[in-house]
Design an enzyme around this catalytic site. Structure first.
Site, PDB file in Angstrom:
ATOM      1  N   HIS A  67       3.615 -56.693  26.730  1.00  0.00           N
ATOM      2  CA  HIS A  67       3.477 -57.947  25.981  1.00  0.00           C
ATOM      3  C   HIS A  67       4.342 -57.844  24.732  1.00  0.00           C
ATOM      4  O   HIS A  67       4.601 -56.763  24.217  1.00  0.00           O
ATOM      5  CB  HIS A  67       2.001 -58.119  25.607  1.00  0.00           C
ATOM      6  N   CYS A 100       4.429 -64.314  27.060  1.00  0.00           N
ATOM      7  CA  CYS A 100       4.786 -63.332  26.025  1.00  0.00           C
ATOM      8  C   CYS A 100       5.295 -62.040  26.668  1.00  0.00           C
ATOM      9  O   CYS A 100       4.938 -60.940  26.236  1.00  0.00           O
ATOM     10  CB  CYS A 100       3.609 -63.044  25.104  1.00  0.00           C
ATOM     11  N   GLN A 157      -6.036 -56.353  28.075  1.00  0.00           N
ATOM     12  CA  GLN A 157      -6.419 -56.859  29.388  1.00  0.00           C
ATOM     13  C   GLN A 157      -7.320 -55.896  30.150  1.00  0.00           C
ATOM     14  O   GLN A 157      -7.757 -56.209  31.259  1.00  0.00           O
ATOM     15  CB  GLN A 157      -5.158 -57.156  30.209  1.00  0.00           C
ATOM     16  N   ASP A 180      -2.070 -50.568  24.708  1.00  0.00           N
ATOM     17  CA  ASP A 180      -2.515 -51.953  24.564  1.00  0.00           C
ATOM     18  C   ASP A 180      -3.608 -52.191  25.597  1.00  0.00           C
ATOM     19  O   ASP A 180      -3.343 -52.280  26.791  1.00  0.00           O
ATOM     20  CB  ASP A 180      -1.319 -52.885  24.790  1.00  0.00           C
ATOM     21  N   LYS A 214     -10.694 -62.007  24.284  1.00  0.00           N
ATOM     22  CA  LYS A 214     -10.506 -61.899  25.729  1.00  0.00           C
ATOM     23  C   LYS A 214     -11.739 -61.310  26.421  1.00  0.00           C
ATOM     24  O   LYS A 214     -11.838 -61.360  27.649  1.00  0.00           O
ATOM     25  CB  LYS A 214      -9.264 -61.053  26.039  1.00  0.00           C
TER      26      LYS A 214
END
Length: 419
Positions: free
Chosen positions: A136, A377, A216, A213, A239
């Site tokens: 991302h 993104c 997700q 990261d 999220k």
């Protein structure tokens, strides 16, 4: 093919979860758009909020609203307890120590914190940062900015035809000048689940710091950050059924102790004099100013909700929805799915021959189906596939198999309009 909407598992393996009852916890999912029942397939963008999260935020503002750590009155103590209680819940959810967890606005802030507070003082000309093609922008741009200021360079790890990292090629890039490796746990476009434990182990063997990261990953699978072997891990609260403007950075204690503050102001200090300031201990030295207190109270409620439901059951539910949607979409002529990783989260990016992604998403919206369209993104990933944009349908445990069928039917209908 319709699959049952009751799946095994709740508190025990023999206790069934009533997914229709779970879905009823999310008020927004009952609304209509354009006169059609809403089918929300954009959870990779932001997750919907259960009633318990909405109620927790409302209750804070109605009964406990005050600033944290700056008052001895009852409301101040209640607000501080609620805020720190959310930190404790989140730390338990991630299996880390609460004093290693910096509360912030989300993954973007967390990665910038690492970039400016850890990397900027350390990198120099000749050093390198390794990133992957599927990152991302939030895990690309901060490192570009730091590289420009320090003279470091960026190397890119590429993908195979399935949308998985080429691990052999990645490890070849981990040469002595590399000081930092940035990897997404789960791709927001492809759904690819990267083997971050193995990747972090290889980085650590070479003395390379790793930053993950986890935006997700946290909403969809059980996390044990302590076992991953990474140096930094970032998550985003909105999220994972929490409010917007919430998230966290986990970092090893030795890093937090050595890193200078990213922002200056209130709360991150012990004493201020004009001839010098004594900073607070970590994690508070990175939490300048008034935080999103109500938001973190809501995030604590979201963690409770997810934990009560069980992350293993959430993952199993979403995998069933992914399998169903993939099977049905694969029957459509001219439809291309991007990413077929062997370990994949419930995200399907796709294009239909002859149709622009934005046109498809616009017409699907008129049918009540909310999907994402655009570059997500992830410009470098779009460039890899030679496309400007894709459509993306992302599923969460509150979706249903009936919605999968309705989505495919709506897609079939709008394709004819664009033919």
């Amino acid at each position: 093919m319709n699959a049952p909407d009751v799946a095994a598992g709740s508190a025990s393996a023999t206790e069934a979860i009533d997914w229709a009852r779970v879905r009823a916890d999310f008020p927004l999912l009952t609304r209509q758009v354009h006169g059609k029942p809403l089918i929300y397939l954009d959870s990779a963008n932001t997750g919907q909020k259960p009633e318990s999260v909405i109620a927790a935020v409302d209750d804070f503002y109605r009964r406990h609203n005050a600033n944290v750590s700056r008052a001895v009155h009852a409301l101040g103590a209640e607000a501080t307890d609620a805020f720190e209680g959310a930190r404790t819940k989140l730390a338990r959810f991630l299996n880390v120590r609460s004093d290693e967890l910096v509360l912030c606005s989300g993954t973007t802030f967390a990665l910038n914190l690492v970039a400016y507070s850890w990397a900027l003082p350390r990198l120099q000309p000749g050093d390198a940062i390794v990133l992957t093609r599927m990152e991302h922008h939030a895990n690309i741009v901060p490192w570009q900015l730091v590289a420009q200021r320090t003279g470091a360079t960026i190397k890119v790890a590429e993908l195979n035809d399935r949308g998985e990292l080429d691990l052999d090629a990645l490890y070849t890039l981990l040469t002595p000048e590399v000081k930092l490796l940035g990897v997404t746990h789960v791709s927001n476009v492809l759904g690819t689940v990267n083997p971050v434990r193995e990747i972090c182990r290889e980085a650590r063997r070479r003395g390379i710091a790793s930053v993950i990261d986890g935006s997700q990953a946290a909403p969809h699978r059980a996390l044990d950050i302590a076992s991953l072997g990474c140096d930094f891990y970032a998550i985003t609260g909105h999220k994972m059924a929490g409010p917007t403007g919430t998230g966290a950075l986990w970092a090893r204690r030795e890093h937090l102790a050595a890193m200078p503050p990213f922002l200056g102001g209130g709360e991150m200090i012990k004493e201020v004099r004009f001839d010098g300031t004594v900073y607070n201990d970590a994690p508070h030295k990175f939490e300048a100013g008034t935080p999103n207190i109500a938001g973190f109270v809501g995030l604590g409620a979201a963690v409770d909700y997810l934990s009560d439901l069980g992350m293993a059951h959430i993952e199993a539910r979403e995998q069933a929805l992914l399998a169903h949607a993939t099977e049905e979409l694969s029957k459509l002529d001219g439809l291309r799915i991007f990413g077929s990783a062997r370990d994949k989260a419930a995200v399907i990016s796709f294009l239909v021959a002859g149709a622009h992604a934005h046109d498809l998403a616009t017409l699907l919206d008129l049918e009540g189906v909310a999907i994402r369209s655009g570059h997500h993104c992830a410009h470098p990933l779009m460039q890899h596939f030679g496309v400007a944009a894709t459509c993306r349908a992302s599923f969460a445990f509150y979706n249903t198999h009936d919605e999968v069928e309705a989505f495919v039917a709506a897609l079939t209908k709008v394709r004819k309009l664009l033919a």
